[in-house]
Design a protein around this motif. Structure first.
Motif, PDB file in Angstrom:
ATOM      1  N   GLU A  31      84.671   0.051  -4.529  1.00 52.15           N
ATOM      2  CA  GLU A  31      84.591   0.022  -3.094  1.00 52.15           C
ATOM      3  C   GLU A  31      83.844   1.352  -2.632  1.00 52.15           C
ATOM      4  N   VAL A  32      84.132   2.369  -3.368  1.00 46.01           N
ATOM      5  CA  VAL A  32      83.606   3.729  -2.929  1.00 46.01           C
ATOM      6  C   VAL A  32      82.202   4.133  -3.359  1.00 46.01           C
ATOM      7  N   TYR A  33      82.120   3.375  -4.596  1.00 49.59           N
ATOM      8  CA  TYR A  33      80.915   4.030  -5.183  1.00 49.59           C
ATOM      9  C   TYR A  33      79.683   2.955  -5.486  1.00 49.59           C
ATOM     10  N   ASN A  34      79.954   1.701  -5.730  1.00 53.78           N
ATOM     11  CA  ASN A  34      79.048   0.446  -6.276  1.00 53.78           C
ATOM     12  C   ASN A  34      77.912  -0.106  -4.846  1.00 53.78           C
ATOM     13  N   GLY A  35      76.770  -0.269  -5.380  1.00 55.29           N
ATOM     14  CA  GLY A  35      75.775  -0.703  -4.741  1.00 55.29           C
ATOM     15  C   GLY A  35      75.231  -1.879  -5.046  1.00 55.29           C
ATOM     16  N   ASP A  36      75.890  -2.706  -5.845  1.00 58.62           N
ATOM     17  CA  ASP A  36      75.631  -3.996  -6.359  1.00 58.62           C
ATOM     18  C   ASP A  36      75.579  -5.156  -5.710  1.00 58.62           C
ATOM     19  N   SER A  37      76.074  -5.134  -4.505  1.00 59.45           N
ATOM     20  CA  SER A  37      75.944  -6.414  -3.580  1.00 59.45           C
ATOM     21  C   SER A  37      74.878  -6.755  -3.524  1.00 59.45           C
ATOM     22  N   PRO A  38      74.429  -8.224  -3.711  1.00 62.11           N
ATOM     23  CA  PRO A  38      72.979  -8.874  -3.517  1.00 62.11           C
ATOM     24  C   PRO A  38      72.785  -9.111  -2.023  1.00 62.11           C
ATOM     25  N   ASP A  39      73.664  -8.793  -1.058  1.00 61.24           N
ATOM     26  CA  ASP A  39      73.530  -9.368   0.281  1.00 61.24           C
ATOM     27  C   ASP A  39      72.502  -7.938   1.095  1.00 61.24           C
ATOM     28  N   LEU A  40      71.443  -8.275   0.962  1.00 58.20           N
ATOM     29  CA  LEU A  40      70.422  -7.378   1.797  1.00 58.20           C
ATOM     30  C   LEU A  40      70.034  -7.928   3.357  1.00 58.20           C
ATOM     31  N   SER A  41      70.876  -8.981   3.721  1.00 61.34           N
ATOM     32  CA  SER A  41      70.291  -9.289   5.097  1.00 61.34           C
ATOM     33  C   SER A  41      70.253  -8.304   6.169  1.00 61.34           C
ATOM     34  N   ALA A  42      70.910  -7.179   6.284  1.00 60.33           N
ATOM     35  CA  ALA A  42      70.854  -6.237   7.216  1.00 60.33           C
ATOM     36  C   ALA A  42      69.362  -5.508   7.077  1.00 60.33           C
ATOM     37  N   PHE A  43      69.368  -5.150   5.895  1.00 58.98           N
ATOM     38  CA  PHE A  43      68.164  -4.365   5.585  1.00 58.98           C
ATOM     39  C   PHE A  43      66.797  -5.116   5.770  1.00 58.98           C
ATOM     40  N   ARG A  44      67.042  -6.437   5.395  1.00 58.85           N
ATOM     41  CA  ARG A  44      65.751  -7.222   5.364  1.00 58.85           C
ATOM     42  C   ARG A  44      65.448  -7.499   7.050  1.00 58.85           C
ATOM     43  N   ALA A  45      66.626  -7.785   7.808  1.00 59.52           N
ATOM     44  CA  ALA A  45      66.351  -7.772   9.325  1.00 59.52           C
ATOM     45  C   ALA A  45      65.713  -6.734   9.828  1.00 59.52           C
ATOM     46  N   ALA A  46      66.192  -5.570   9.407  1.00 61.78           N
ATOM     47  CA  ALA A  46      65.519  -4.283   9.959  1.00 61.78           C
ATOM     48  C   ALA A  46      64.022  -4.052   9.379  1.00 61.78           C
ATOM     49  N   GLY A  47      63.668  -4.943   8.603  1.00 65.40           N
ATOM     50  CA  GLY A  47      62.089  -4.716   8.390  1.00 65.40           C
ATOM     51  C   GLY A  47      62.137  -3.944   6.992  1.00 65.40           C
ATOM     52  N   GLY A  48      63.208  -3.483   6.215  1.00 59.74           N
ATOM     53  CA  GLY A  48      62.878  -2.794   5.183  1.00 59.74           C
ATOM     54  C   GLY A  48      62.262  -3.104   3.978  1.00 59.74           C
ATOM     55  N   LYS A  49      61.531  -2.469   3.335  1.00 61.57           N
ATOM     56  CA  LYS A  49      60.780  -2.858   2.110  1.00 61.57           C
ATOM     57  C   LYS A  49      61.372  -1.904   0.858  1.00 61.57           C
ATOM     58  N   MET A  50      61.412  -2.607  -0.220  1.00 61.68           N
ATOM     59  CA  MET A  50      62.229  -2.030  -1.472  1.00 61.68           C
ATOM     60  C   MET A  50      61.364  -2.388  -2.634  1.00 61.68           C
ATOM     61  N   ILE A  51      61.208  -1.391  -3.421  1.00 60.94           N
ATOM     62  CA  ILE A  51      60.433  -1.772  -4.731  1.00 60.94           C
ATOM     63  C   ILE A  51      61.731  -1.232  -5.783  1.00 60.94           C
ATOM     64  N   VAL A  52      62.027  -2.438  -6.672  1.00 60.01           N
ATOM     65  CA  VAL A  52      62.970  -2.087  -7.788  1.00 60.01           C
ATOM     66  C   VAL A  52      62.340  -2.118  -9.250  1.00 60.01           C
ATOM     67  N   TRP A  53      62.433  -1.189  -9.990  1.00 64.15           N
ATOM     68  CA  TRP A  53      61.695  -1.281 -11.108  1.00 64.15           C
ATOM     69  C   TRP A  53      62.750  -0.907 -12.190  1.00 64.15           C
ATOM     70  N   HIS A  54      62.477  -1.319 -13.465  1.00 63.33           N
ATOM     71  CA  HIS A  54      63.612  -1.087 -14.591  1.00 63.33           C
ATOM     72  C   HIS A  54      62.797  -1.388 -15.886  1.00 63.33           C
ATOM     73  N   GLY A  55      63.075  -0.384 -16.949  1.00 59.21           N
ATOM     74  CA  GLY A  55      62.467  -0.838 -18.316  1.00 59.21           C
ATOM     75  C   GLY A  55      63.236  -1.727 -19.057  1.00 59.21           C
ATOM     76  N   TRP A  56      62.627  -2.657 -19.729  1.00 57.97           N
ATOM     77  CA  TRP A  56      63.145  -3.566 -20.511  1.00 57.97           C
ATOM     78  C   TRP A  56      63.956  -3.089 -21.927  1.00 57.97           C
ATOM     79  N   ALA A  57      63.426  -1.852 -22.155  1.00 58.88           N
ATOM     80  CA  ALA A  57      64.009  -1.087 -23.279  1.00 58.88           C
ATOM     81  C   ALA A  57      65.207  -0.030 -22.784  1.00 58.88           C
ATOM     82  N   ASP A  58      65.890  -0.251 -21.829  1.00 59.70           N
ATOM     83  CA  ASP A  58      66.878   0.825 -21.239  1.00 59.70           C
ATOM     84  C   ASP A  58      68.081   0.247 -21.959  1.00 59.70           C
ATOM     85  N   ALA A  59      68.401   1.263 -22.678  1.00 56.76           N
ATOM     86  CA  ALA A  59      69.653   1.496 -23.653  1.00 56.76           C
ATOM     87  C   ALA A  59      71.085   1.894 -22.837  1.00 56.76           C
TER      88      ALA A  59
END
Length: 475
Positions: free
Chosen positions: A372-400
């Motif tokens: 509850e203190v650390y994590n940010g993995d909730s898939p609920d982005l409704s408030a951010f989307r309602a505020a008009g926010g834009k988000m780019i997420v990038w990740h390497g397929w070779a991330d070990a």
């Protein structure tokens, strides 16, 4: 979005980019800025160098112990704000900018005329794997978990208001790994604070990733006598076999695996027929590899974390998993050890705890309090989307170290909550990059690293023109 602070009369002026050059006296005067629950410790002008303009460097502290650095362009401020996250367990102010790259650094914003800021997330650490600061220190854990994000923004905005006589018109957050976790936390806890967010290789679920999964990886690679099972030699052997079988699956033999989920690997030819040699895999080595690919599971087969170590990541195993011949690397056991000792559980077990003590039947449930203190993995982005926010997420397929499978899982769940992937794409763009190491730290076999990426330009275009990004590759 605009941010005004009534305690500062000058910040009530309209937000207008500063076309005139600010003076050294104006920079020095920021030492006397009065901050609620904080104070300024220094302010000085730093001359232009390389690609960076001259800027006013301000060091400040938000109580109880969040060290913050703010960099304000001496001229040509574009009226906007750019905030950077930090990597690992943080604790080293400005570490990313000292390295010269753009990941978790203020550099991309400052180069483009943004007012910029970052923090140490609320503590001083001897290294980014040092977690001893968190021992019986819930305030520091809270600051690292989420509070430093908002406090860095608050302090920076107050200084922007004092220096330019106006508030910023727009705010962007950028981070990778722990900085990526911070990016997700920002979208969820502070949905109206940032107009644009760049999240790279997000370690969004520290209790699942760094406690559970990393304990699984460490235990799987530890023999009964405490020795290491898979080393750098086996990593090369496995990597060569994987590439020979998977390279062409995507229709192109280019030294990259476009999606490791599409390749079925058969390493039976590597099994040792008699004695264990450097050119084959023993039963113990094969068993460790199978566990690494599988990811953590309970005794009844329940998957405790999405996926395992992806195929194609083997060239990077020395840094994260196996170490090299010179004794460098093996950061996964280091992170797992200090996180388990000082951060993962409501009551810290302390310096005697080892990864071997993690119990996959009982300990995952014990992690809920700190999740509850650390994590940010909730898939609920409704408030951010309602505020008009834009988000780019990038990740390497070779991330070990930070598995790409978790990011894909999060994205699919976010799309379901948004109603469809098309609906989610109005606010979130996901880019999975073949052959890329964690945060692009190490260059891949084809040379790809963080220097090949530029998520900032498409995000700016998205915010200014509404054009959805189609690529984050640098031009």
């Amino acid at each position: 979005m605009r941010y005004l602070f009534p305690a500062m009369a000058l910040a009530m002026a309209a937000a207008v980019p500063a076309s005139a050059q600010q003076t050294e006296d104006q920079c020095s005067a920021l030492r006397d800025t009065v901050l609620d629950a904080g104070f300024v410790t220094s302010a000085r002008v730093m001359p232009a160098a390389d690609t960076l303009p001259a800027y006013c460097e301000i060091r400040a502290t938000a109580r109880p112990a969040i060290s913050i650095e703010v960099r304000l362009p001496m001229e040509g401020w574009n009226g906007k704000y750019y905030q950077a996250g930090c990597g690992g367990l943080c604790g080293i102010l400005g570490r990313a900018d000292a390295g010269g790259g753009w990941v978790n650094a203020m550099k991309p914003g400052l180069e483009r005329g943004y007012a910029t800021a970052t923090s140490d997330s609320g503590h001083h650490g001897l290294s980014v794997t040092d977690g001893s600061w968190a021992m019986n220190n819930p305030n520091a854990e809270r600051d690292w978990g989420w509070r430093s994000i908002g406090e860095t923004h608050r302090v920076a905005q107050a200084l922007i208001g004092a220096f330019y006589e106006g508030a910023s018109e727009q705010a962007i957050f950028q981070g990778c790994s722990t900085g990526g976790r911070m990016a997700h936390v920002a979208a969820q806890r502070y949905p109206e604070l940032f107009d644009g967010i760049i999240s790279g290789a997000p370690a969004m679920d520290y209790t699942g990733l760094v406690a559970t999964k990393m304990a699984w990886l460490t235990q799987a690679n530890t023999a009964e006598d405490g020795s290491q099972i898979l080393g750098p030699g086996e990593a090369t052997l496995i990597g060569d076999a994987v590439m020979s079988q998977c390279d062409g699956v995507d229709g192109s033999e280019d030294g990259l695996i476009a999606d490791p989920r599409a390749c079925e690997i058969d390493l039976s030819a590597l099994a040792c027929e008699a004695e264990d040699t450097p050119s084959c895999l023993s039963e113990d080595e094969s068993a460790t590899l199978a566990k690494w690919r599988q990811g953590p599971q309970s005794q009844d087969g329940t998957q405790l974390y999405p996926g395992g170590i992806p195929e194609g990541s083997e060239p990077f195993w020395w840094l994260w998993l196996t170490g090299n011949a010179q004794g460098a690397g093996r950061l996964v056991p280091a992170f797992n050890t200090d996180f388990g000792r000082y951060m993962a559980f409501p009551t810290d077990p302390g310096p005697a705890w080892t990864p071997a003590e993690f119990d996959f039947e009982t300990d995952p449930a014990r992690l809920a309090t700190m999740a509850e203190v650390y994590n940010g993995d909730s898939p609920d982005l409704s408030a951010f989307r309602a505020a008009g926010g834009k988000m780019i997420v990038w990740h390497g397929w070779a991330d070990a170290i930070v598995t790409p499978y978790k990011t894909v899982d999060w994205y699919e769940k976010a799309a379901a909550l948004a109603g469809s992937e098309e609906a989610l794409k109005e606010n979130v763009a996901l880019f999975m990059v073949p052959g890329l190491d964690h945060c692009g730290i190490l260059p891949g076999p084809d040379g790809i690293s963080a220097t090949a990426l530029d998520p900032m330009t498409p995000l700016e275009t998205w915010l200014a023109e509404g054009t959805v990004p189609t690529s984050i590759m640098a031009q």
